[in-house]
Design an enzyme around this catalytic site. Sequence first.
Site, mmCIF file in Angstrom:
data_model
loop_
_atom_site.group_PDB
_atom_site.id
_atom_site.type_symbol
_atom_site.label_atom_id
_atom_site.label_comp_id
_atom_site.label_asym_id
_atom_site.label_seq_id
_atom_site.Cartn_x
_atom_site.Cartn_y
_atom_site.Cartn_z
ATOM 1 N N ASP A 1 0.863 -1.469 0.276
ATOM 2 C CA ASP A 1 0.008 -0.153 -0.170
ATOM 3 C C ASP A 1 1.443 1.200 0.158
ATOM 4 O O ASP A 1 1.780 0.992 0.012
ATOM 5 C CB ASP A 1 -1.050 0.041 1.155
ATOM 6 C CG ASP A 1 -2.195 1.378 1.129
ATOM 7 O OD1 ASP A 1 -2.309 1.102 0.139
ATOM 8 O OD2 ASP A 1 -2.431 1.567 2.135
ATOM 9 N N GLY A 2 0.607 1.879 -1.029
ATOM 10 C CA GLY A 2 1.483 3.419 -0.272
ATOM 11 C C GLY A 2 1.285 4.326 -2.091
ATOM 12 O O GLY A 2 2.300 5.553 -1.706
ATOM 13 N N ARG B 1 -0.840 9.184 -10.074
ATOM 14 C CA ARG B 1 -1.466 7.803 -9.225
ATOM 15 C C ARG B 1 -0.249 6.831 -10.453
ATOM 16 O O ARG B 1 0.571 6.000 -9.841
ATOM 17 C CB ARG B 1 -2.712 7.768 -9.176
ATOM 18 C CG ARG B 1 -2.892 8.671 -7.866
ATOM 19 C CD ARG B 1 -4.479 8.651 -7.971
ATOM 20 N NE ARG B 1 -4.656 6.778 -6.694
ATOM 21 C CZ ARG B 1 -4.351 6.247 -5.668
ATOM 22 N NH1 ARG B 1 -3.992 7.718 -4.916
ATOM 23 N NH2 ARG B 1 -4.380 5.289 -4.912
ATOM 24 N N HIS C 1 1.705 3.699 -9.267
ATOM 25 C CA HIS C 1 2.360 2.435 -9.530
ATOM 26 C C HIS C 1 3.147 1.621 -10.159
ATOM 27 O O HIS C 1 4.185 0.359 -9.787
ATOM 28 C CB HIS C 1 0.799 2.046 -9.776
ATOM 29 C CG HIS C 1 -0.058 2.572 -9.303
ATOM 30 N ND1 HIS C 1 -0.844 1.797 -8.307
ATOM 31 C CD2 HIS C 1 -1.432 3.263 -9.533
ATOM 32 C CE1 HIS C 1 -1.762 2.223 -7.912
ATOM 33 N NE2 HIS C 1 -2.433 3.035 -8.426
ATOM 34 N N ASN D 1 -11.220 -2.946 -5.172
ATOM 35 C CA ASN D 1 -10.823 -1.828 -5.626
ATOM 36 C C ASN D 1 -11.000 -1.316 -7.123
ATOM 37 O O ASN D 1 -11.011 -0.215 -7.726
ATOM 38 C CB ASN D 1 -8.830 -2.349 -6.396
ATOM 39 C CG ASN D 1 -8.187 -2.042 -4.397
ATOM 40 O OD1 ASN D 1 -6.658 -2.751 -5.043
ATOM 41 N ND2 ASN D 1 -8.441 -1.011 -3.910
ATOM 42 N N ARG E 1 -12.371 2.550 -8.002
ATOM 43 C CA ARG E 1 -11.162 3.338 -8.034
ATOM 44 C C ARG E 1 -11.902 3.549 -8.900
ATOM 45 O O ARG E 1 -12.895 2.681 -9.928
ATOM 46 C CB ARG E 1 -9.953 3.197 -8.538
ATOM 47 C CG ARG E 1 -9.647 2.750 -6.918
ATOM 48 C CD ARG E 1 -8.138 2.006 -6.407
ATOM 49 N NE ARG E 1 -7.709 1.839 -5.284
ATOM 50 C CZ ARG E 1 -6.712 1.767 -4.971
ATOM 51 N NH1 ARG E 1 -5.656 2.247 -5.457
ATOM 52 N NH2 ARG E 1 -6.266 1.613 -3.543
ATOM 53 N N GLU F 1 2.010 -13.192 11.738
ATOM 54 C CA GLU F 1 2.659 -12.573 12.868
ATOM 55 C C GLU F 1 2.307 -10.838 12.477
ATOM 56 O O GLU F 1 2.132 -10.782 10.546
ATOM 57 C CB GLU F 1 3.581 -12.649 13.076
ATOM 58 C CG GLU F 1 4.208 -13.468 14.396
ATOM 59 C CD GLU F 1 3.254 -13.542 15.579
ATOM 60 O OE1 GLU F 1 3.980 -12.081 15.892
ATOM 61 O OE2 GLU F 1 3.755 -14.205 16.267
HETATM 62 C C1 IPE Z 1 -5.072 -2.940 -0.217
HETATM 63 O O1 IPE Z 1 -5.184 -1.719 -0.376
HETATM 64 C C2 IPE Z 1 -5.252 -3.616 -1.578
HETATM 65 C C3 IPE Z 1 -3.705 -4.338 -2.250
HETATM 66 C C4 IPE Z 1 -2.597 -3.176 -1.427
HETATM 67 C C5 IPE Z 1 -4.096 -4.248 -3.451
HETATM 68 P P1 IPE Z 1 -6.208 -0.508 -0.875
HETATM 69 O O2 IPE Z 1 -5.417 0.940 -0.482
HETATM 70 O O3 IPE Z 1 -6.911 -1.053 -1.662
HETATM 71 O O4 IPE Z 1 -7.187 -0.372 0.648
HETATM 72 P P2 IPE Z 1 -7.978 0.536 1.908
HETATM 73 O O5 IPE Z 1 -8.664 1.189 0.911
HETATM 74 O O6 IPE Z 1 -6.970 1.582 2.220
HETATM 75 O O7 IPE Z 1 -8.411 -0.388 2.921
HETATM 76 C C1 IPE Z 2 -1.221 0.367 -3.601
HETATM 77 O O1 IPE Z 2 -1.097 1.855 -3.384
HETATM 78 C C2 IPE Z 2 -1.307 -0.265 -4.898
HETATM 79 C C3 IPE Z 2 -3.686 -0.979 -5.057
HETATM 80 C C4 IPE Z 2 -4.137 -1.171 -4.091
HETATM 81 C C5 IPE Z 2 -3.792 -1.478 -6.335
HETATM 82 P P1 IPE Z 2 -2.940 2.626 -3.299
HETATM 83 O O2 IPE Z 2 -2.515 3.171 -4.629
HETATM 84 O O3 IPE Z 2 -3.524 2.678 -2.573
HETATM 85 O O4 IPE Z 2 -2.027 3.480 -2.836
HETATM 86 P P2 IPE Z 2 -2.473 5.175 -1.341
HETATM 87 O O5 IPE Z 2 -3.371 4.455 -0.371
HETATM 88 O O6 IPE Z 2 -3.483 5.275 -2.212
HETATM 89 O O7 IPE Z 2 -0.616 5.358 -1.143
HETATM 90 MG MG MG Z 3 -4.290 2.916 -0.468
#
Ligand code: IPE
Ligand code: IPE
Ligand code: MG
Length: 246
Positions: A26-27, A39, A43, A74, A77, A213
């Site tokens: 994530d992030g 964005r 990715h 997802n 989105r 864990e």
């Molecule tokens: C979880 O991340 C899914 C993946 C990493 C693929 P999200 O960014 O979708 O999760 P939420 O929406 O913050 O819970």
């Molecule tokens: C994780 O990064 C990738 C996927 C969920 C596909 P995010 O796209 O959720 O990144 P943030 O959470 O918006 O920073």
């Molecule tokens: Mg995310």
Amino acid sequence: MASQVKPDLLSSAPAHGARHVAIIMDGNGRWAKKRFLPRIAGHRAGVEAVRRVSRAARELKLECLTLYAFSSENWKRPASEVADLMGLLRHFIQSDIDELHANGVRLRIIGNYRVLEPSLVEMIDGAMARTAGNTGPVIAIALNYGAQDEMVRAARRLAQRAVAGEIAAEDIGVEAIDEALDTADLPPLDLLIRTSGEHRLSNFMLWQAAYAELYFTDMLWPDFDAHALGQALDAFRMRDRRFGGL
Ligand code: IPE
Ligand code: IPE
Ligand code: MG
């Protein structure tokens, strides 16, 4: 006692003791935002982190690395971001399958990936078939994965077998459910990592995480690397896993 352990087992078992590590990657979006980038740039950088961490997993002798790439939620989105993510996945399989295969990796998918675009499903099935006979680590990618959906599909499969008279209701126990899940032939989950400072599971491996864990880091996924994975495994090694016992 150590003297009774075969020397070859001592030398081949990794010191961290983890067989199966899963990561909620994530992030990516926040990584891009910090740099005033779109964005998709986050990715793309996230795919680079996948490459680095897959190599590190091999060097660290993990049996299985499961990566949460696209959740069943997802789809909420914007369509353009979903298309970007699917495009990156397609490109990753095309460009990296040779290296993965050469390194003995077995590619697996968990999640309901069969509803994705037919040409992508075909590519994924081809990549899985090609690497199926390998003996190296498993890289499992969670695609259109949601733990609740996985459990619903498993429950339906078991119910269908019960209706068909193949099993009795009493046959449905922990083992039968384990075997009906997408992770049936993967080792038990030892360590679940989430990057980006969020402290939730977001519908990831809810059954499998029963005794895993948990490790949370503020690092954004595109910054994650071999060193960060090593730190997580060091932390794992220090944990006292009691499984309800003493
Ligand atoms: C979880 O991340 C899914 C993946 C990493 C693929 P999200 O960014 O979708 O999760 P939420 O929406 O913050 O819970
Ligand atoms: C994780 O990064 C990738 C996927 C969920 C596909 P995010 O796209 O959720 O990144 P943030 O959470 O918006 O920073
Ligand atoms: Mg995310």
